[in-house]
Design a protein around this motif. Structure first.
Motif, short mmCIF file in Angstrom:
data_model
loop_
_atom_site.label_atom_id
_atom_site.label_comp_id
_atom_site.label_asym_id
_atom_site.label_seq_id
_atom_site.Cartn_x
_atom_site.Cartn_y
_atom_site.Cartn_z
N GLN B 39 2.35 2.09 9.70
CA GLN B 39 1.74 1.09 9.03
C GLN B 39 0.11 1.06 9.57
O GLN B 39 -0.65 1.12 8.68
CB GLN B 39 2.32 -0.35 9.08
N GLY B 45 2.05 0.36 3.91
CA GLY B 45 3.49 -0.05 4.40
C GLY B 45 4.29 1.00 5.09
O GLY B 45 5.35 0.60 5.71
N ASP B 127 6.03 -3.79 -0.08
CA ASP B 127 5.99 -2.20 0.03
C ASP B 127 7.06 -1.80 -0.82
O ASP B 127 8.44 -2.01 -0.28
CB ASP B 127 6.05 -1.74 1.37
#
Ligand SMILES: [Zn+2]
Ligand SMILES: [Zn+2]
Ligand SMILES: [Zn+2]
Ligand SMILES: [Zn+2]
Lengths: 133, 142
Positions: B39, B45, B127
């Motif tokens: 990340q 994400g 995400d």
């Protein structure tokens, strides 16, 4: 007002944000896929005056499809994606969502360049989708 | 494995054009990783990764590298353009023959078909992930 904090992978750059995001966006354009190495870029934009940055970033300039100059910031030590500026919105700064210590508040309001989105990268169908910018 | 992955040839430049990568197949692993390191590196994400043979990778240009200890105990090293920060390649000390490719770098990504998500324990709820098997941590044999 809550303070949001974050840092790059190595910790040489860290930041604090007060205030709420002006805009939250997910972009699938070629440039965003290339710099993230994944299917899209996710950024939250804030007023520059609400963001304090500690440490020094390196920058790379490029020209957007609209003809504005984009300035992308990364940590020169670890290469983390950090911030972006655009000459079209000089008072705003984009922050890569992956850099926040806690990003649970994030939710994209808009999906950009859906036309360039890879088949393997699904999106939330409830979000406002634009084929280009 | 689809036959196309055996003969795949990929090329990409970094965002500023000062560095480049050329890769020849086979591609023998494709996955998404939601670990905190990925990340931070991607600013998103998860990382999207394809594995090739490091002997089949050619790099040009001035690259910086950054290493860190991964959750698996291995040292993970990432090579990025010193001028624009674009990551071109990752590697792990556990398997020095494996080149970890950041899939988003390549303009044609139609060949990519991730078959698992690793480190799903740190997945962010904003995400969106494809409907493929998800594993809490690392999997042996990647
Ligand atoms: Zn750093
Ligand atoms: Zn973009
Ligand atoms: Zn570059
Ligand atoms: Zn990871």
């Amino acid at each position: 007002m809550s303070t949001k904090t974050g840092h790059c992978h190595c910790g040489a750059v860290h930041f604090e944000v007060t205030g709420e995001p002006l805009r939250m966006a997910q972009c699938h354009c070629n440039a965003c896929r290339r710099i993230t190495g994944t299917g899209h870029n996710v950024q939250a934009f804030f007023k520059k005056s609400d963001v304090i940055i500690h440490g020094v970033t390196s920058t790379h300039d490029s020209v957007s499809d609209k003809g504005n100059t984009r300035i992308r910031h990364f940590c020169s030590v670890c290469g983390s994606r950090m911030f972006s500026e655009n000459t079209a919105a000089p008072d705003a700064i984009g922050i890569a969502v992956g850099e926040f210590d806690d990003s649970s508040w994030f939710k994209p309001q808009v999906i950009l360049y859906n036309a360039d989105r890879p088949a393997w990268d699904p999106i939330d169908p409830s979000v406002d989708v634009h084929e280009f910018m | 494995m689809k036959p196309k992955l055996d003969t795949l040839e990929l090329e990409a430049d970094c965002a500023c054009g000062a560095a480049s990568i050329a890769v020849k197949g086979p591609i023998y692993g494709m996955f998404l990783c939601c670990c905190p390191d990925c990340q931070l590196m991607t600013g998103s994400g998860h990382a999207s990764v394809a594995i090739a043979d490091s002997d089949n990778v050619r790099l040009t240009g001035k690259l910086s590298e950054f290493s860190r200890l991964a959750a698996s105990g291995a040292t993970f090293t990432r090579h990025f353009c010193a001028n624009c920060g674009t990551t071109l390649l990752g590697g792990t000390s556990r398997r020095t023959d494996a080149a970890l490719l950041p899939v988003g770098l390549f303009r044609d990504q139609s060949w990519f078909a991730p078959n698992q998500v690793i480190f799903h324990r740190s997945h962010q709820k904003w995400d969106i992930l494809p409907d493929i098997p998800k594993y809490e941590t690392y999997r042996e044999g990647l």
